[in-house]
Design a protein around this motif. Structure first.
Motif, PDB file in Angstrom:
ATOM      1  N   GLU A 125      62.905  64.256 -18.306  1.00 34.06           N
ATOM      2  CA  GLU A 125      61.896  65.187 -18.607  1.00 34.06           C
ATOM      3  C   GLU A 125      61.108  64.981 -19.838  1.00 34.06           C
ATOM      4  O   GLU A 125      60.136  65.407 -20.140  1.00 34.06           O
ATOM      5  CB  GLU A 125      62.608  66.547 -18.777  1.00 34.06           C
ATOM      6  CG  GLU A 125      63.231  67.028 -17.288  1.00 34.06           C
ATOM      7  CD  GLU A 125      64.245  66.481 -17.009  1.00 34.06           C
ATOM      8  OE1 GLU A 125      64.621  66.669 -15.437  1.00 34.06           O
ATOM      9  OE2 GLU A 125      64.864  65.668 -17.721  1.00 34.06           O
ATOM     10  N   ALA A 126      61.655  64.268 -20.890  1.00 33.24           N
ATOM     11  CA  ALA A 126      61.229  63.826 -22.066  1.00 33.24           C
ATOM     12  C   ALA A 126      60.248  62.692 -22.147  1.00 33.24           C
ATOM     13  O   ALA A 126      59.319  62.564 -22.662  1.00 33.24           O
ATOM     14  CB  ALA A 126      62.104  63.533 -23.189  1.00 33.24           C
ATOM     15  N   ALA A 128      58.727  61.864 -19.164  1.00 33.52           N
ATOM     16  CA  ALA A 128      57.799  61.683 -18.118  1.00 33.52           C
ATOM     17  C   ALA A 128      56.350  62.208 -18.608  1.00 33.52           C
ATOM     18  O   ALA A 128      55.332  61.664 -18.215  1.00 33.52           O
ATOM     19  CB  ALA A 128      58.030  62.695 -17.064  1.00 33.52           C
ATOM     20  N   PRO A 129      56.408  63.223 -19.524  1.00 33.15           N
ATOM     21  CA  PRO A 129      54.964  63.592 -20.098  1.00 33.15           C
ATOM     22  C   PRO A 129      54.247  62.200 -20.749  1.00 33.15           C
ATOM     23  O   PRO A 129      52.779  62.142 -20.637  1.00 33.15           O
ATOM     24  CB  PRO A 129      55.360  64.574 -21.232  1.00 33.15           C
ATOM     25  CG  PRO A 129      56.578  65.360 -20.832  1.00 33.15           C
ATOM     26  CD  PRO A 129      57.259  63.991 -20.259  1.00 33.15           C
ATOM     27  N   HIS A 130      54.651  61.504 -21.171  1.00 36.41           N
ATOM     28  CA  HIS A 130      54.364  60.165 -21.774  1.00 36.41           C
ATOM     29  C   HIS A 130      53.706  59.171 -20.594  1.00 36.41           C
ATOM     30  O   HIS A 130      52.504  58.691 -20.865  1.00 36.41           O
ATOM     31  CB  HIS A 130      55.151  59.347 -22.877  1.00 36.41           C
ATOM     32  CG  HIS A 130      55.634  59.833 -23.937  1.00 36.41           C
ATOM     33  ND1 HIS A 130      55.141  59.981 -25.125  1.00 36.41           N
ATOM     34  CD2 HIS A 130      56.912  61.047 -23.936  1.00 36.41           C
ATOM     35  CE1 HIS A 130      55.622  60.729 -25.970  1.00 36.41           C
ATOM     36  NE2 HIS A 130      56.814  61.135 -25.396  1.00 36.41           N
ATOM     37  N   ARG A 132      52.706  60.635 -17.944  1.00 39.36           N
ATOM     38  CA  ARG A 132      51.454  61.159 -17.217  1.00 39.36           C
ATOM     39  C   ARG A 132      50.352  60.834 -18.290  1.00 39.36           C
ATOM     40  O   ARG A 132      48.959  60.698 -17.712  1.00 39.36           O
ATOM     41  CB  ARG A 132      51.850  62.675 -17.071  1.00 39.36           C
ATOM     42  CG  ARG A 132      52.839  62.943 -16.028  1.00 39.36           C
ATOM     43  CD  ARG A 132      53.019  64.375 -15.702  1.00 39.36           C
ATOM     44  NE  ARG A 132      53.765  64.734 -14.706  1.00 39.36           N
ATOM     45  CZ  ARG A 132      54.960  64.864 -14.905  1.00 39.36           C
ATOM     46  NH1 ARG A 132      55.690  65.378 -16.019  1.00 39.36           N
ATOM     47  NH2 ARG A 132      55.858  65.075 -13.721  1.00 39.36           N
ATOM     48  N   ALA A 133      50.487  60.999 -19.801  1.00 37.53           N
ATOM     49  CA  ALA A 133      49.258  60.770 -20.443  1.00 37.53           C
ATOM     50  C   ALA A 133      49.124  59.393 -20.431  1.00 37.53           C
ATOM     51  O   ALA A 133      47.619  59.259 -20.360  1.00 37.53           O
ATOM     52  CB  ALA A 133      49.831  61.134 -21.935  1.00 37.53           C
ATOM     53  N   GLU A 155      52.086  59.958  -9.409  1.00 36.83           N
ATOM     54  CA  GLU A 155      51.477  61.260  -9.666  1.00 36.83           C
ATOM     55  C   GLU A 155      52.720  62.228  -9.644  1.00 36.83           C
ATOM     56  O   GLU A 155      52.863  63.212 -10.596  1.00 36.83           O
ATOM     57  CB  GLU A 155      50.500  61.566  -8.479  1.00 36.83           C
ATOM     58  CG  GLU A 155      49.207  60.802  -8.283  1.00 36.83           C
ATOM     59  CD  GLU A 155      48.550  61.141  -7.234  1.00 36.83           C
ATOM     60  OE1 GLU A 155      48.822  62.152  -6.435  1.00 36.83           O
ATOM     61  OE2 GLU A 155      47.312  60.734  -7.100  1.00 36.83           O
ATOM     62  N   ASN A 157      56.865  63.525  -9.677  1.00 37.15           N
ATOM     63  CA  ASN A 157      58.186  62.999 -10.457  1.00 37.15           C
ATOM     64  C   ASN A 157      58.846  62.046  -9.684  1.00 37.15           C
ATOM     65  O   ASN A 157      59.385  60.947 -10.636  1.00 37.15           O
ATOM     66  CB  ASN A 157      59.312  64.173 -10.475  1.00 37.15           C
ATOM     67  CG  ASN A 157      58.747  65.203 -11.458  1.00 37.15           C
ATOM     68  OD1 ASN A 157      57.698  64.877 -12.375  1.00 37.15           O
ATOM     69  ND2 ASN A 157      59.324  66.420 -11.427  1.00 37.15           N
TER      70      ASN A 157
END
Length: 312
Positions: A125-126, A128-130, A132-133, A155, A157
């Motif tokens: 979870e920590a 994954a946003p990186h 996606r960015a 795209e 998870n």
């Protein structure tokens, strides 16, 4: 080997409690080669044997603080430290032996080298946003091209999780995100037998993690081992200094990969340490993270002097 001038003596000085070691265990416990590699079969009590080796070193005068045990899992490190007490080593001595994972050792070493902590992302979870960015930035850059490329990019998870596994495998093999002169992303991806988009994303994510050259922005699992291995093998001047130990022990030897091996070799070289490693080569656990028995059998210790390979 045991760091003692009494190289001719093979009688154990440490006597365990509650059991009698086998001849094979005693040979590993007392062997005087500088590098001992124990090829363990299933059920061969390799952790107990490594504990005997450590206890023998301490009994012969090595300070516990001068011994480090490296494993690939935190549980294996905890088990080995407990085993020291179970075989009869005083608890106050056993607790002073550093038992840690390769990645935690690398994180601690980098903290000393870099002069501070780097944020550690300890969950999907920590991280994954990186990812996606990085995907969004690649899509933006691709759209600006005169001829946008067809790139597979994760795209959902599950796809991101698959990509992170692939990225870790690349790092275990010390695959650098930089390109050679006149090399393209497509050519490197083809050489690695992975999708072009996956390697492009690997490069973009590593660029972000590198903090645009201002120092590492963050690390997740295995990043520290990869970063330390790259730093140690950069080839520009002397490598950074690692902690010096007289005895280095590695459990789960079957799970070694090129990145962890590069760190181990520098640790042994800089400290001129004695090494003992044991592994069950029929039970590779971390194959998904780059473990490869053929690498161990063909390469491990190939450039070392005074190597003893023993069967346990």
């Amino acid at each position: 080997s045991l760091p003692t001038p009494d190289s001719a003596r093979a009688t154990p000085r440490f006597q365990p409690k509650g059991f009698a070691p086998t001849d094979e265990q005693i040979e590993i416990q007392t062997n005087n080669a500088r590098h001992v590699i124990a090829m363990a079969n299933a059920g061969a009590a390799k952790t107990t044997t490594l504990a005997l080796r450590i206890a023998e070193s301490i009994t012969r005068g090595v300070a516990p603080e001068h011994i480090v045990v490296l494993t690939f899992s935190a549980e294996a490190a905890r088990v080995l430290q407990r085993r020291l007490i179970e075989i009869g080593l005083e608890a106050r001595l056993a607790r002073r032996v550093r038992c840690t994972t390769f990645d935690d050792f690398a994180r601690d070493s980098l903290r000393d080298i870099e002069g501070g902590d780097t944020p550690f992302l300890d969950s999907f979870e920590a991280v994954a946003p990186h990812v996606r960015a990085a995907v969004a930035e690649l899509q933006r850059l691709n759209a600006l091209r005169a001829s946008p490329r067809e790139l597979w990019l994760p795209e959902h998870n599950a796809q991101i999780a698959d990509f992170l596994k692939l990225a870790r495998q690349l790092k275990t093999q010390l695959v650098r995100p930089t390109l050679e002169e006149d090399e393209t992303v497509a050519e490197r991806a083809d050489a690695l037998d992975i999708p072009e988009g996956a390697f492009a994303l690997y490069r973009q994510l590593e660029k972000e993690r590198d903090g645009d050259g201002d120092g590492c922005a963050w690390r997740s699992g295995f990043d520290a081992t990869y970063d330390l291995a790259r730093l140690l093998s950069a080839g520009a001047g002397s490598p950074p200094t690692l902690p010096k130990y007289r005895v280095v022990i590695v459990d789960e030897l079957q799970d070694m990969n090129p990145a962890s091996y590069a760190c181990l070799e520098q640790l042994l070289t800089q400290g001129q340490a004695f090494f003992t490693g044991a592994g069950d080569f029929d039970q590779v656990i971390h194959r998904w993270a780059g473990a490869d028995v053929s690498f161990i059998r063909s390469h491990f210790g190939s450039g070392w002097r005074n190597v003893k390979r023993l069967t346990l």
